[in-house]
Write a protein that holds these residues in place. Structure first.
Motif, PDB file in Angstrom:
ATOM      1  N   PHE A 278     -34.321   9.373 -13.500  1.00  0.00           N
ATOM      2  CA  PHE A 278     -34.911   9.010 -14.798  1.00  0.00           C
ATOM      3  C   PHE A 278     -36.041  10.172 -15.303  1.00  0.00           C
ATOM      4  CE2 PHE A 278     -34.526   4.759 -12.467  1.00  0.00           C
ATOM      5  CZ  PHE A 278     -33.940   4.039 -13.644  1.00  0.00           C
ATOM      6  N   LYS A 279     -36.075   9.884 -16.336  1.00  0.00           N
ATOM      7  CA  LYS A 279     -37.155  11.141 -17.038  1.00  0.00           C
ATOM      8  C   LYS A 279     -37.813  10.513 -18.588  1.00  0.00           C
ATOM      9  CE  LYS A 279     -34.844  15.362 -15.495  1.00  0.00           C
ATOM     10  NZ  LYS A 279     -34.492  16.688 -15.983  1.00  0.00           N
ATOM     11  N   TYR A 280     -39.003  10.672 -18.569  1.00  0.00           N
ATOM     12  CA  TYR A 280     -39.648  10.832 -20.074  1.00  0.00           C
ATOM     13  C   TYR A 280     -39.420  12.030 -20.671  1.00  0.00           C
ATOM     14  CZ  TYR A 280     -42.239   8.457 -23.438  1.00  0.00           C
ATOM     15  OH  TYR A 280     -42.441   7.900 -24.825  1.00  0.00           O
ATOM     16  N   THR A 281     -38.680  12.295 -21.381  1.00  0.00           N
ATOM     17  CA  THR A 281     -38.530  13.590 -21.919  1.00  0.00           C
ATOM     18  C   THR A 281     -37.761  13.471 -23.755  1.00  0.00           C
ATOM     19  OG1 THR A 281     -37.370  15.617 -21.781  1.00  0.00           O
ATOM     20  CG2 THR A 281     -36.056  13.669 -20.903  1.00  0.00           C
ATOM     21  N   GLY A 282     -38.213  14.308 -24.373  1.00  0.00           N
ATOM     22  CA  GLY A 282     -38.155  14.124 -25.810  1.00  0.00           C
ATOM     23  C   GLY A 282     -38.463  12.866 -26.253  1.00  0.00           C
ATOM     24  N   TYR A 307     -23.036  10.311 -17.172  1.00  0.00           N
ATOM     25  CA  TYR A 307     -23.527   8.884 -17.551  1.00  0.00           C
ATOM     26  C   TYR A 307     -24.885   9.152 -18.191  1.00  0.00           C
ATOM     27  CZ  TYR A 307     -19.244   7.473 -14.861  1.00  0.00           C
ATOM     28  OH  TYR A 307     -18.083   7.703 -14.485  1.00  0.00           O
ATOM     29  N   TYR A 308     -25.251   8.308 -19.299  1.00  0.00           N
ATOM     30  CA  TYR A 308     -26.433   8.781 -19.900  1.00  0.00           C
ATOM     31  C   TYR A 308     -26.686   7.592 -20.757  1.00  0.00           C
ATOM     32  CZ  TYR A 308     -29.436  10.934 -23.510  1.00  0.00           C
ATOM     33  OH  TYR A 308     -30.320  11.157 -24.275  1.00  0.00           O
ATOM     34  N   ALA A 309     -27.940   7.147 -20.875  1.00  0.00           N
ATOM     35  CA  ALA A 309     -28.527   6.109 -21.593  1.00  0.00           C
ATOM     36  C   ALA A 309     -30.057   6.517 -21.749  1.00  0.00           C
ATOM     37  CB  ALA A 309     -28.361   4.855 -21.130  1.00  0.00           C
ATOM     38  N   TYR A 310     -30.793   5.887 -22.912  1.00  0.00           N
ATOM     39  CA  TYR A 310     -31.934   5.906 -23.164  1.00  0.00           C
ATOM     40  C   TYR A 310     -32.631   4.638 -23.683  1.00  0.00           C
ATOM     41  CZ  TYR A 310     -30.525   6.483 -27.961  1.00  0.00           C
ATOM     42  OH  TYR A 310     -30.160   5.879 -29.303  1.00  0.00           O
ATOM     43  N   SER A 311     -33.995   4.604 -23.545  1.00  0.00           N
ATOM     44  CA  SER A 311     -34.898   3.201 -23.943  1.00  0.00           C
ATOM     45  C   SER A 311     -35.642   3.529 -25.191  1.00  0.00           C
ATOM     46  CB  SER A 311     -35.316   2.692 -22.809  1.00  0.00           C
ATOM     47  OG  SER A 311     -36.390   1.501 -23.359  1.00  0.00           O
ATOM     48  N   ASN A 312     -35.684   2.838 -26.224  1.00  0.00           N
ATOM     49  CA  ASN A 312     -36.715   2.924 -27.100  1.00  0.00           C
ATOM     50  C   ASN A 312     -38.162   2.144 -26.968  1.00  0.00           C
ATOM     51  OD1 ASN A 312     -35.239   4.432 -29.056  1.00  0.00           O
ATOM     52  ND2 ASN A 312     -34.245   2.873 -29.807  1.00  0.00           N
ATOM     53  N   ASP A 313     -37.851   1.610 -25.534  1.00  0.00           N
ATOM     54  CA  ASP A 313     -39.240   0.875 -25.169  1.00  0.00           C
ATOM     55  C   ASP A 313     -39.825   2.077 -24.227  1.00  0.00           C
ATOM     56  OD1 ASP A 313     -41.265  -0.505 -23.889  1.00  0.00           O
ATOM     57  OD2 ASP A 313     -40.002  -2.046 -23.079  1.00  0.00           O
ATOM     58  N   PRO A 314     -41.131   2.091 -24.645  1.00  0.00           N
ATOM     59  CA  PRO A 314     -41.998   3.130 -23.919  1.00  0.00           C
ATOM     60  C   PRO A 314     -42.139   2.875 -22.565  1.00  0.00           C
ATOM     61  CG  PRO A 314     -43.342   2.807 -26.021  1.00  0.00           C
ATOM     62  CD  PRO A 314     -41.952   1.796 -25.923  1.00  0.00           C
ATOM     63  N   THR A 315     -42.015   1.773 -22.053  1.00  0.00           N
ATOM     64  CA  THR A 315     -42.223   1.187 -20.696  1.00  0.00           C
ATOM     65  C   THR A 315     -40.777   1.314 -20.043  1.00  0.00           C
ATOM     66  OG1 THR A 315     -41.985  -1.231 -20.993  1.00  0.00           O
ATOM     67  CG2 THR A 315     -43.976  -0.364 -21.362  1.00  0.00           C
ATOM     68  N   SER A 319     -34.736  -2.656 -24.582  1.00  0.00           N
ATOM     69  CA  SER A 319     -34.272  -1.735 -25.651  1.00  0.00           C
ATOM     70  C   SER A 319     -33.534  -0.455 -25.148  1.00  0.00           C
ATOM     71  CB  SER A 319     -35.530  -1.165 -26.680  1.00  0.00           C
ATOM     72  OG  SER A 319     -36.146  -2.170 -27.156  1.00  0.00           O
ATOM     73  N   TRP A 320     -32.700  -0.511 -24.265  1.00  0.00           N
ATOM     74  CA  TRP A 320     -31.847   0.513 -23.940  1.00  0.00           C
ATOM     75  C   TRP A 320     -30.624   0.631 -24.646  1.00  0.00           C
ATOM     76  CZ3 TRP A 320     -32.543   4.007 -19.875  1.00  0.00           C
ATOM     77  CH2 TRP A 320     -33.327   3.841 -19.056  1.00  0.00           C
ATOM     78  N   LYS A 321     -30.308   2.027 -24.899  1.00  0.00           N
ATOM     79  CA  LYS A 321     -29.140   2.259 -25.743  1.00  0.00           C
ATOM     80  C   LYS A 321     -27.754   3.205 -25.107  1.00  0.00           C
ATOM     81  CE  LYS A 321     -31.195   0.313 -29.497  1.00  0.00           C
ATOM     82  NZ  LYS A 321     -30.584  -0.686 -30.121  1.00  0.00           N
ATOM     83  N   THR A 322     -26.769   3.218 -25.447  1.00  0.00           N
ATOM     84  CA  THR A 322     -26.035   4.007 -25.156  1.00  0.00           C
ATOM     85  C   THR A 322     -26.368   5.424 -25.776  1.00  0.00           C
ATOM     86  OG1 THR A 322     -24.197   3.545 -26.644  1.00  0.00           O
ATOM     87  CG2 THR A 322     -24.213   2.370 -24.726  1.00  0.00           C
ATOM     88  N   ALA A 323     -25.413   6.597 -25.427  1.00  0.00           N
ATOM     89  CA  ALA A 323     -25.571   7.665 -26.228  1.00  0.00           C
ATOM     90  C   ALA A 323     -25.174   7.646 -27.856  1.00  0.00           C
ATOM     91  CB  ALA A 323     -24.855   8.821 -25.586  1.00  0.00           C
ATOM     92  N   LYS A 324     -24.419   6.597 -28.048  1.00  0.00           N
ATOM     93  CA  LYS A 324     -23.691   6.284 -29.284  1.00  0.00           C
ATOM     94  C   LYS A 324     -24.832   5.193 -30.079  1.00  0.00           C
ATOM     95  CE  LYS A 324     -18.794   6.533 -27.896  1.00  0.00           C
ATOM     96  NZ  LYS A 324     -17.597   5.625 -27.949  1.00  0.00           N
ATOM     97  N   GLY A 325     -25.884   4.913 -29.264  1.00  0.00           N
ATOM     98  CA  GLY A 325     -27.028   4.109 -30.143  1.00  0.00           C
ATOM     99  C   GLY A 325     -26.718   2.695 -30.039  1.00  0.00           C
TER     100      GLY A 325
END
Length: 487
Positions: A278-282, A307-315, A319-325
């Motif tokens: 896990f990272k908080y980056t970008g 494998y990669y995903a990100y969240s638009n929720d600061p916590t 609001s998790w998303k795939t690399a395709k959004g």
């Protein structure tokens, strides 16, 4: 961990740039700032590497035997930079000592202060005479109240009967401890436990003891709004999950699972575990990993994929998303939903267990949103090793993967991506602009001690490299902090 050296060709070409560096050239902003010796008594395993079947052996009178790797300091999440302080953790050697240590360097006064904690490295499954390199000492600082948090000596401790009341090794300070004066930085800044050993068996706010008992690979990072996050793995290599919790300055919130254990019961063909971070980056909460599947019939001996995903929720909770959004529901059971590339496609072999992917994975995202991944793959049948760089410029739809000659630890500062590691025992800095694969060597240190292991933090345009000296004998080694300016 130490990235692989650049090719000799690149090293030769850039010698001109390196020489010019010392003459105030184009690269004059990149260079060495300081060196501080932290200790010459860091614990080191100088004995024999043993298999699991040999773990009942008594102490070796001729050396400190170990399981896995021979160096535990520096290792893992062992260095943090906060304001004008650098915090570094280490175990004091040798085998008869093994104490947990926390050093703080005040970069304004130049004063180094070290705190000794009562806890001593308990070794492999409670066998103190066997070094266990999973049992790192993680350090985190909460910007909300300047508290210091330590997690250490943890590898599914709940499985060891002797640790029934010692499965969590968690120490934390009173408010303001991170920034007290040099004279005040002592053990008195930490909250003692009922047992008097400064170890606490729970995180305030989290009551899930069953999970707490079996955590491994502790680490901390800072997210949005000054939140301190704690991340760990629960379970086993081919049936494990990544989880995290959030400290808001008053208490912990969690645990939050990214994926499921027993994934085969929830739509996945096989159970699987994950090796990544896990990272908080970008500007976002993200996860990148390689999967270790329970499928024992394919060509992969260990991990596969990126494998990669990100969240638009600061916590990171929603609001998790795939690399395709695309929306992604947690906990994840089918890893293929977030797979972005397969390094195994870059080698020829198709035979069972002949593709080995266990080293060289990392990822970062620049401030602009450029995503970068590195991975290493070994074709055991044809004796080929390839290093790959997978990247996507912010706004682009697809990822690009190329072979490259850089290393396996990525860092970012602003909109640049750096590979920072060791070549010939000394610090080397390589850079590419975000969203590209145009790696150029910026700096190679050429004087002073030689090192064979280190952990890096990049903070406010500077590189803080926590290093173990290569030379030495017996069960102790010297540790240094070297600081470098980026461009």
């Amino acid at each position: 961990m130490t990235p692989n050296p650049l090719s000799h060709a690149i090293k030769f070409i850039t010698l001109v740039g390196i020489t010019a560096l010392f003459h105030g050239s184009l690269y004059a902003k990149v260079g060495f700032l300081s060196e501080t010796k932290i200790t010459d008594k860091a614990m080191f395993f100088d004995g024999n590497k043993l298999s699991f079947k040999q773990t009942n052996n008594p102490p070796n009178p001729n050396g400190y035997d170990y399981i896995f790797g021979n160096a535990l300091s520096p290792h893992g999440d062992c260095i943090k930079v906060y304001k004008h302080f650098v915090f570094m953790t280490w175990y004091r050697g040798g085998i008869e000592d093994r104490h947990v240590m926390l050093s703080r360097l005040n970069t304004q006064t130049g004063v180094l202060k070290t705190i000794e904690f009562p806890h001593r490295h308990t070794g492999f499954k409670g066998k103190w005479w066997l070094g266990e390199s999973h049992n790192t000492i993680a350090v985190g600082i909460s910007p909300k109240n300047d508290t210091i948090h330590l997690l250490y000596d943890m590898h599914r401790n709940g499985n060891v009967a002797a640790f029934a009341d010692d499965y969590l090794r968690y120490s934390y300070s009173i408010e303001g401890a991170a920034t007290v004066t040099d004279e005040e930085f002592t053990l008195k800044q930490f909250v003692n436990s009922k047992a008097g050993h400064y170890k606490h068996l729970e995180f305030a706010g989290i009551g899930d003891i069953e999970t707490t008992q079996l955590l491994t690979y502790p680490a901390f990072f800072i997210g949005a709004d000054g939140n301190l996050f704690m991340k760990m793995r629960f379970g086993y290599s081919a049936n494990g999950k990544m989880l995290f919790a959030r400290y808001d300055g008053k208490q912990w919130h969690g645990y939050h699972d990214f994926n499921r254990t027993m994934a085969s019961e929830h739509g996945s063909e096989h159970n699987w575990g994950l090796y990544g971070d896990f990272k908080y980056t970008g500007g976002k909460f993200r996860i990148g990993f390689q999967r270790r599947s329970k499928n024992n019939a394919d060509k992969y001996q260990y991990q596969n994929g990126i494998y990669y995903a990100y969240s638009n929720d600061p916590t990171g909770v929603t609001s998790w998303k795939t690399a395709k959004g695309e929306d992604l529901a947690l906990p994840v059971s089918q890893a293929d939903l977030i797979k972005i590339v397969e390094p195994g496609d870059w080698v020829k072999t198709t035979k069972k267990d002949q593709v080995s992917i266990v080293h060289g994975f990392d990822f970062v995202v620049t401030d602009a949103g450029d995503e970068h991944f590195v991975s290493q793959i070994q074709d055991k049948e044809f004796n080929v090793i390839k290093n790959l760089h997978t990247y996507r410029k912010a706004g682009n739809k697809n990822f690009t993967t190329v072979e490259y000659t850089g290393g396996n630890q990525l860092y970012t500062s602003g909109n640049n991506v750096y590979v920072i590691g060791l070549i010939d025992g000394r610090v080397n800095i390589v850079k590419t602009p975000g969203g590209t694969s145009q790696f150029t060597q910026m700096y190679q240190h050429q004087t002073g001690p030689k090192f064979d292991k280190g952990v890096v933090r990049v903070f406010d345009g500077k590189v803080y490299f926590y290093l173990k000296q290569q030379a030495g004998s017996g069960d102790k080694r010297a540790l240094y902090l070297q600081v470098f300016e980026l461009d």
